[in-house]
Scaffold this motif. Sequence first.
Motif, mmCIF file in Angstrom:
data_model
loop_
_atom_site.group_PDB
_atom_site.id
_atom_site.type_symbol
_atom_site.label_atom_id
_atom_site.label_comp_id
_atom_site.label_asym_id
_atom_site.label_seq_id
_atom_site.Cartn_x
_atom_site.Cartn_y
_atom_site.Cartn_z
ATOM 1 N N ILE A 117 0.835 -1.193 0.000
ATOM 2 C CA ILE A 117 0.000 0.000 0.000
ATOM 3 C C ILE A 117 0.873 1.246 0.000
ATOM 4 O O ILE A 117 0.542 2.264 -0.609
ATOM 5 N N TYR A 118 2.028 1.141 0.648
ATOM 6 C CA TYR A 118 2.893 2.307 0.808
ATOM 7 C C TYR A 118 4.181 2.204 -0.009
ATOM 8 O O TYR A 118 4.890 3.189 -0.160
ATOM 9 N N VAL B 221 -9.649 0.461 5.302
ATOM 10 C CA VAL B 221 -10.403 -0.691 4.809
ATOM 11 C C VAL B 221 -9.456 -1.780 4.308
ATOM 12 O O VAL B 221 -9.609 -2.969 4.637
ATOM 13 N N MET B 222 -8.461 -1.398 3.510
ATOM 14 C CA MET B 222 -7.527 -2.386 2.963
ATOM 15 C C MET B 222 -6.743 -3.074 4.065
ATOM 16 O O MET B 222 -6.568 -4.308 4.043
ATOM 17 N N ILE B 223 -6.265 -2.326 5.034
ATOM 18 C CA ILE B 223 -5.460 -2.922 6.103
ATOM 19 C C ILE B 223 -6.306 -3.859 6.950
ATOM 20 O O ILE B 223 -5.865 -4.962 7.314
ATOM 21 N N LEU B 224 -7.542 -3.464 7.262
ATOM 22 C CA LEU B 224 -8.409 -4.338 8.056
ATOM 23 C C LEU B 224 -8.696 -5.643 7.319
ATOM 24 O O LEU B 224 -8.668 -6.731 7.923
ATOM 25 N N LEU B 225 -8.978 -5.558 6.016
ATOM 26 C CA LEU B 225 -9.252 -6.778 5.252
ATOM 27 C C LEU B 225 -8.021 -7.670 5.162
ATOM 28 O O LEU B 225 -8.111 -8.896 5.287
ATOM 29 N N CYS B 226 -6.861 -7.054 4.944
ATOM 30 C CA CYS B 226 -5.626 -7.844 4.875
ATOM 31 C C CYS B 226 -5.315 -8.475 6.229
ATOM 32 O O CYS B 226 -4.878 -9.635 6.294
#
Length: 522
Positions: free
Chosen positions: A34-35, A480-485
């Motif tokens: 992501i980063y 959202v992306m971090i929680l799903l991952c």
Amino acid sequence: MKLFRRAVILSHRYLGIVLSLLVIMWFATGITMIYWGGMPRVTPELRLERMHPVDFSHVQLTPAQAAERADLDPIGRATLATLLDRPVYRFGSRNPTVVFADTGELFDELSVEQAQAVAATFARLPVAQVHHVATMHEVDQWTLQTPLPLDKFSVDDGEGTELYVQPATGEVAMMTTRSSRGWAWVSTIPHWLYFTALRTNQPLWYRLLVWTSIAACVLAVLGLVLGVTQLRTPRPFTVKKAIPYSVPMRWHYISGVVFGVFTLTFAFSGLLSMEPWGWTNAQGLELPRNVLSGGPVDLSQFAAHPVAEWEHVLGGMPAKEVEFARMLDEPYYIVRRGSVARDDFDRERLHQPYPIRHARIEDHRQLISAATFKTHPGLFDEAALVARIKAAAPGARIIETQPLAEYDAYYYSRNRQIPLPALRIKFDDPAQTWVYVDPSISQVVTAINRWQRVERWAYHGLHSLDLPYLYNSRPSWDVVMILLCLGGLTSSVLGLVLGTRRMKRAAARLAVPEREGLRPMA
């Protein structure tokens, strides 16, 4: 039904034991990507920033004269830049022929000492702080797609910088730092299995990613099936009684049910990024490469100009690179002075389902007519651009022409790296092709057919939640992306723990013979 459930349980269990580490790695590196996405590279902006300006007082030959000295046809792409403090013409793109613009001398290749000087100039440090490491005739982790040979240098700049210089072109082809190498090792390299031994065997690497992605999809589907078949319906209903497992299996079940659909879409969209079986290879509208230029560049149309004229038209500003181009049949100089630095953290999409050629915003670009030697004002005429494209596709009908002041769902950039305004032209051909044009430079940026638009949603939409409003809303998208991952990671880690325990128990049973199976020797 019992036999079916047993088969699904065993398939999910043992496929999970095999794949769990890989899936864990995918989720963990998905967060870091992501980063930091992508491998280290020399960005076009950095390349321009580090170039020395062209000294027009030393340019003694026109591009056509330089091409004649090198026994080249004066037709085709050429640029004027600086190498070893001398102006040079580069003819061609992939393997350019380099000719010094002051003497017409044909450039051969850099010696190690000259390559060291080029690296020092790029690093903006004294030559004494740049050290030759090796002349490379085989690729390493960072030069998998870079032509060889390369001279590798280490730089004493406190950042662990390493530079790779191409002796044949005189340019820095690759730059890595301690930070960029470290981020790549915890993001792109493990996520895409970009290991040198695999990437040098392209068919093996491709098959490995495709089949492991398919296996991950099967694993996720089996888990979702178990999420339904293993759920109990006690009366009165309670969650505790409905889930027939104890910790940690209970948490593996819960996390699998909650995040299982995302795990499936993540694995499936990852599979699509490899474009298996060429499902997006449908032929769209075929436009000639020179549809808007009118043909190849004729270098004889570019005359010599005194230094005073260059200084006047450039307004006293330096020129880092001059490209000789043709637009709507007219010759133009594309003068590049530099650009706002956009480092690797600005990158947003590693896999692009359709190519966007030369589409990066150039903040300090100037377009000069070679006929009048005056700056071209504004955009090229939209009607002229559309007429050219229409004439190049007589078998298709234009159904819509739309100037874009903002990005649409297919031509866009989170960090606004590709140019606006743009011109979108839709055709009614069998592939329903959309053509995008950059009217500031009279150039087709990309052409997208129907299946490539499907892949844009099926891959980017599912894999990175590249959806309207959410993708450009940060930090909401990040959360959202971090929680799903993290959810998928938790389920996978628990699966690995359970699988490891089961393997240990099985190994212990094999190591200790059953009592009734052994008899003491007489």
